[in-house]
Design a protein around this motif. Structure first.
Motif, PDB file in Angstrom:
ATOM      1  N   GLY A   1     -62.707 -91.386 -16.379  1.00 48.19           N
ATOM      2  CA  GLY A   1     -62.750 -91.269 -17.824  1.00 48.19           C
ATOM      3  C   GLY A   1     -61.667 -90.319 -18.304  1.00 48.19           C
ATOM      4  O   GLY A   1     -61.156 -89.495 -17.531  1.00 48.19           O
TER       5      GLY A   1
ATOM      6  N   ALA B   1     -69.321 -92.049 -16.958  1.00 44.13           N
ATOM      7  CA  ALA B   1     -68.665 -92.782 -18.045  1.00 44.13           C
ATOM      8  C   ALA B   1     -69.101 -92.284 -19.413  1.00 44.13           C
ATOM      9  O   ALA B   1     -68.340 -92.349 -20.382  1.00 44.13           O
ATOM     10  CB  ALA B   1     -68.955 -94.276 -17.916  1.00 44.13           C
TER      11      ALA B   1
ATOM     12  N   PRO C   1     -62.847 -94.407 -22.273  1.00 46.98           N
ATOM     13  CA  PRO C   1     -63.566 -94.922 -21.097  1.00 46.98           C
ATOM     14  C   PRO C   1     -62.664 -95.147 -19.888  1.00 46.98           C
ATOM     15  O   PRO C   1     -61.448 -95.299 -20.003  1.00 46.98           O
ATOM     16  CB  PRO C   1     -64.130 -96.251 -21.610  1.00 46.98           C
ATOM     17  CG  PRO C   1     -63.200 -96.673 -22.696  1.00 46.98           C
ATOM     18  CD  PRO C   1     -62.756 -95.395 -23.360  1.00 46.98           C
TER      19      PRO C   1
ATOM     20  N   THR D   1     -70.215 -99.843 -13.959  1.00 44.11           N
ATOM     21  CA  THR D   1     -69.516 -98.566 -14.062  1.00 44.11           C
ATOM     22  C   THR D   1     -68.744 -98.286 -12.783  1.00 44.11           C
ATOM     23  O   THR D   1     -69.214 -98.592 -11.678  1.00 44.11           O
ATOM     24  CB  THR D   1     -70.480 -97.403 -14.343  1.00 44.11           C
ATOM     25  OG1 THR D   1     -69.713 -96.182 -14.404  1.00 44.11           O
ATOM     26  CG2 THR D   1     -71.546 -97.259 -13.263  1.00 44.11           C
TER      27      THR D   1
END
Length: 352
Positions: free
Chosen positions: A74, A259, A265, A331
């Motif tokens: 991130g 995340a 992101p 993720t």
């Protein structure tokens, strides 16, 4: 040190494979996957061959487009891709409490970008475990150029059956690499075995979230795209990974999808509409330029036949990751910190 030029991309494409083998290897690789009629059990039973073919084929592309660290993170506003990756590596080192004199294991180390950064940051000695000969050869060049040959080294081996003695390391980490394992329990158990009692294992996992619906055809297609594009036998859920850590014997200190911590992101570099000079190759213009370069090099026979096949399944990876991240079903930054319990008073290593 990562190779960034077009001719470097062409010369490294295929890794340890000969130029004549690249096209057939690329076809064999894609045939393992669901989108080409492959089956999960075949990928799992041939996980080592799957990962080796994948990294022989893609490592040169990764270096060209991503640099020396093959993982995602991130980002904060104003932070470059490279800065976010380095910060994430420092985060892993801090979570482990690394300090000078510790002996650390990098499980699935790639060409050693994280290994070098973490060794510099923490003043530790790090062994990178990798089962791919080409990546090891690139990594050895990397640590030599970084001046870290005395502190860092590479070990050829399968992380499901590590050629390492019990209770050997003071800490271990894995940055989005154990997703290549056919099952989480097997690799986590091996890390548990080689860690000294009382020490920590920190990892980032690629996981399906609770929002993934196995009955949703679109979700299943996105999962298959990520598996095809990233050399994965399967993708586990966050819950399965947490349970596997516990089953391996670890005390789970922390388990969190990182995340949610960042305004930008982890999948932002895969968004072709996002304009960033720090990840230019990932923009629409960058994709067009790279596709043109690879196509031209293959046409001129500078790059081996099959190069465009590799580029195309990497594009599938990018699209799958972007869709999976946006829809919240996947993720790349599920963080788990586990601790191997300390020995009970009066227990010796020989009693384990």
């Amino acid at each position: 040190m990562a190779k960034r030029g077009a001719l470097d991309l062409a010369s490294g494409l295929g890794g340890k494979l000969s130029k004549q083998q690249v096209d057939s290897a690329a076809q064999q690789y894609v045939n393992y996957h669901e989108l080409y009629g492959g089956e999960e059990e075949s990928r799992k039973s041939n996980y080592a061959e799957l990962a080796n073919k994948y990294y022989d084929l893609v490592t040169s592309f990764y270096e060209y487009g991503w640099g020396d660290s093959f993982h995602l993170a991130g980002r904060w506003h104003g932070e470059t891709l490279r800065e976010s990756i380095k910060r994430h590596q420092h985060f892993m080192a801090l979570q482990l409490g690394l300090k000078e004199g510790m002996k650390v294991l990098d499980v699935g180390c790639g060409i050693g970008g994280p290994l070098v950064e973490i060794a510099r940051f923490s003043s530790t000695s790090i062994t990178g475990l990798n089962n791919n000969d080409y990546q090891i050869s690139r990594g050895q060049e990397f640590i030599l150029s970084a001046g870290l040959s005395e502190k860092c080294n590479f070990l050829k081996g399968d992380f499901m059956d590590m050629p390492i003695s019990d209770n050997s390391f003071d800490a271990a980490y894995s940055l989005q690499a154990t997703c290549h394992a056919p099952n989480a329990l097997g690799v986590y158990s091996e890390v548990y075995r080689v860690l000294k009692p009382g020490q920590y294992f920190a990892l980032d996992e690629w996981c399906l979230t609770d929002q993934f619906d196995s009955n949703n055809a679109r979700h299943r297609t996105i999962k298959a795209e990520i598996e095809l594009g990233d050399g994965l036998p399967d993708i586990r859920t966050t819950r399965q990974c947490i349970q596997a850590m516990k089953d391996a014997g670890f005390e789970v200190v922390c388990a969190k999808d990182l995340a949610s911590d960042f305004p930008c992101p982890w999948y932002q570099p895969m968004d072709p509409t996002h304009i960033s000079w720090s990840s230019f190759q990932c923009t629409r213009i960058g994709h067009f330029i790279t596709r043109t370069i690879v196509n031209t090099l293959e046409f001129l026979r500078i790059a081996p036949a099959g190069s465009m096949k590799v580029y195309n399944f990497l594009q599938t990876a990018s699209e799958g990751l972007l869709k999976g991240g946006r829809e919240g079903i996947f993720t790349a930054n599920f963080f788990i910190l586990g601790r191997k319990p300390a020995l009970e008073t009066g227990t010796t290593i020989g009693n384990l």
